[in-house]
Design an enzyme around this catalytic site. Structure first.
Site, short mmCIF file in Angstrom:
data_model
loop_
_atom_site.label_atom_id
_atom_site.label_comp_id
_atom_site.label_asym_id
_atom_site.label_seq_id
_atom_site.Cartn_x
_atom_site.Cartn_y
_atom_site.Cartn_z
N CYS A 218 0.79 -1.10 0.07
CA CYS A 218 -0.12 -0.01 -0.11
C CYS A 218 0.95 1.24 -0.07
O CYS A 218 0.76 2.29 -0.73
CB CYS A 218 -0.96 0.09 1.30
N HIS A 222 0.66 4.98 -1.53
CA HIS A 222 0.39 5.70 -1.08
C HIS A 222 1.12 6.36 -0.02
O HIS A 222 0.78 7.14 0.74
CB HIS A 222 -1.09 5.33 0.00
N ARG A 261 -13.42 0.20 -1.09
CA ARG A 261 -12.35 1.06 -1.81
C ARG A 261 -11.02 0.10 -1.50
O ARG A 261 -10.28 -0.09 -2.54
CB ARG A 261 -12.07 2.44 -1.04
N CYS A 265 -8.27 -1.73 -4.48
CA CYS A 265 -6.64 -1.56 -4.40
C CYS A 265 -6.10 -2.81 -4.48
O CYS A 265 -5.02 -3.27 -5.18
CB CYS A 265 -6.23 -0.67 -3.41
C1 HEC Z 1 -0.58 0.41 -7.70
C2 HEC Z 1 -0.93 1.60 -6.85
C3 HEC Z 1 -1.71 1.16 -5.58
C4 HEC Z 1 -1.67 0.18 -4.46
C5 HEC Z 1 -0.66 -0.99 -4.17
C6 HEC Z 1 -2.60 0.61 -3.37
N1 HEC Z 1 -3.42 1.56 -3.88
FE1 HEC Z 1 -4.81 2.38 -2.95
N2 HEC Z 1 -5.22 3.75 -4.45
C7 HEC Z 1 -4.56 3.62 -5.77
C8 HEC Z 1 -5.12 4.53 -6.60
C9 HEC Z 1 -4.79 4.89 -8.08
C10 HEC Z 1 -6.17 5.27 -6.09
C11 HEC Z 1 -7.28 6.19 -6.51
C12 HEC Z 1 -6.87 7.64 -6.37
C13 HEC Z 1 -6.85 8.09 -4.87
O1 HEC Z 1 -5.60 7.49 -4.21
O2 HEC Z 1 -7.44 8.29 -4.27
C14 HEC Z 1 -6.39 4.80 -4.70
C15 HEC Z 1 -7.36 4.89 -3.63
C16 HEC Z 1 -7.23 4.41 -2.38
C17 HEC Z 1 -8.14 5.06 -1.39
C18 HEC Z 1 -9.14 6.06 -1.42
C19 HEC Z 1 -8.47 7.30 -0.97
C20 HEC Z 1 -9.64 8.47 -0.93
O3 HEC Z 1 -8.94 9.70 -0.81
O4 HEC Z 1 -10.69 8.12 -0.96
C21 HEC Z 1 -7.75 4.06 -0.32
C22 HEC Z 1 -8.37 4.25 1.32
C23 HEC Z 1 -6.66 3.36 -0.77
N3 HEC Z 1 -6.41 3.30 -2.05
C24 HEC Z 1 -6.14 2.27 0.14
C25 HEC Z 1 -5.24 1.36 -0.14
C26 HEC Z 1 -4.73 0.35 0.81
C27 HEC Z 1 -4.96 0.18 2.14
C28 HEC Z 1 -3.49 -0.37 -0.01
C29 HEC Z 1 -2.86 -1.57 0.32
C30 HEC Z 1 -3.66 -2.85 0.77
C31 HEC Z 1 -3.59 0.38 -1.44
N4 HEC Z 1 -4.51 1.44 -1.21
C32 HEC Z 1 -3.03 -0.14 -2.31
C33 HEC Z 1 -3.60 3.08 -5.83
C34 HEC Z 1 -3.06 1.92 -5.34
#
Ligand code: HEC
Length: 304
Positions: A218, A222, A261, A265
């Site tokens: 993550c 992030h 959400r 991811c």
């Molecule tokens: C390959 C890249 C990638 C990975 C790895 C990833 N994410 Fe994301 N995530 C994103 C993208 C792109 C978005 C949409 C844009 C954003 O961040 O709001 C998102 C959105 C989110 C959001 C919503 C944010 C908001 O403002 O509403 C959350 C919560 C989230 N991710 C949690 C996680 C968690 C927990 C993990 C690990 C288990 C994870 N992500 C792994 C790319 C990733």
């Protein structure tokens, strides 16, 4: 005399507990402050920080960054640092929100009687407490997310649990979030015991562990990746990731939970997401919640 001694030793024990209570959150506090500092430094000035933080971003992209983004601003995720996206978001927020009906329905669900005469209001007499979840349950010695607390309430009262991603659960969480906003609540996650510290550490480990053939965590996206793009989407910072849920995503066309959400991811990472009521999921939410401690609750919200 004996009574007096007994009383004063009780007092001493209590005083010792209070000191320890904050000691259990010591590492979490260090983490939280470090992460805030990292993001504030990173988003102080995108153009200036190109070499250090954004080597793959174009100059034009970095020109569009907002300067001097501070801690509490991160609650709106990627819109906090991206001027054009923020303008678009604020224009949208000026209108009628597509989640208004859901929140109204959530209010009705709050007082709707179960077959046994109780209701969700019996379990949540104060509807402004969403800011305290996930909570460490001292009797169960386990983290309880808001989603699981709601379903526990239903099953303990002989009702069927709800789907954990959308529908009634998201409507009800939308209602709770809006009540917390009305009451001016800020995220208030507590780490009261040694077991709670351990749960926090396991949640942190999950967030930072690389998985799958892409070896991504993550944090890859992030923390280090926040502000960069993947599939033409900018990535949000860890800080403020839990403050505004449930979220109505235009892409989903529904109001969905934080678990909804996150599962997306994890699936995109090429992994099978943990179940929403699993220990892994709840402990990761506990860690993420703590990282947003002190930030204002701002849900439900809107995302692309
Ligand atoms: C390959 C890249 C990638 C990975 C790895 C990833 N994410 Fe994301 N995530 C994103 C993208 C792109 C978005 C949409 C844009 C954003 O961040 O709001 C998102 C959105 C989110 C959001 C919503 C944010 C908001 O403002 O509403 C959350 C919560 C989230 N991710 C949690 C996680 C968690 C927990 C993990 C690990 C288990 C994870 N992500 C792994 C790319 C990733």
């Amino acid at each position: 005399m004996l009574l007096k001694v007994a009383k004063s030793s009780v007092f001493l024990v209590l005083a010792a507990c209070t000191v320890n209570a904050s000691a259990f959150a010591e590492q979490a506090e260090i983490d939280r402050k470090a992460v805030i500092k990292y993001f504030e430094d990173k988003f102080e000035d995108g153009e200036k920080n190109k070499d250090k933080f954004f080597p793959y971003s174009t100059d034009a992209e970095l020109k569009g960054f907002i300067k001097g983004v501070k801690y509490n601003d991160f609650g709106i995720g990627t819109y906090s640092y991206h001027q054009a996206a923020k303008d678009q978001y604020l224009t949208f927020k000026d209108g009628i929100m597509p989640y208004e009906d859901a929140v109204e329905k959530g209010g009705k669900l709050y007082t709707k009687k179960f077959a046994n005469g109780n209701s969700l209001a019996t379990c949540f007499p104060d509807p402004t407490v969403a800011n305290q979840y996930p909570k460490f349950d001292e009797t169960k010695k386990a983290v309880v997310s808001l989603t699981v607390a709601i379903n526990n309430c239903l099953t303990q009262n002989g009702e069927k649990p709800w789907d954990t991603k959308k529908g009634d659960i998201a409507s009800f969480q939308g209602f709770l979030a809006s009540k917390a906003v009305e009451a001016g609540k800020v995220v208030d996650i507590k780490i009261p015991t040694k077991e709670a510290t351990e749960a926090y550490e396991r949640g942190k480990k999950y967030y930072y562990s690389q998985r799958g053939y892409l070896k991504m965590s993550c944090a890859t996206c992030h923390v280090q990746g926040a502000g960069q793009r993947v599939r033409n989407e900018s990535m949000s910072p860890l800080v403020g990731q839990t403050t505004h849920f449930p979220v109505f995503r235009l892409k989903w066309d529904h109001l969905g939970t934080l678990e909804n959400r996150m599962s997306g991811c994890i699936t995109d990472q090429g992994q099978k997401p943990p179940k929403d009521d699993s220990k892994d999921m709840q402990e990761m939410l506990y860690f993420m919640g703590y990282m947003s401690n002190g930030m204002k609750i701002d849900g439900p919200d809107l995302r692309k």
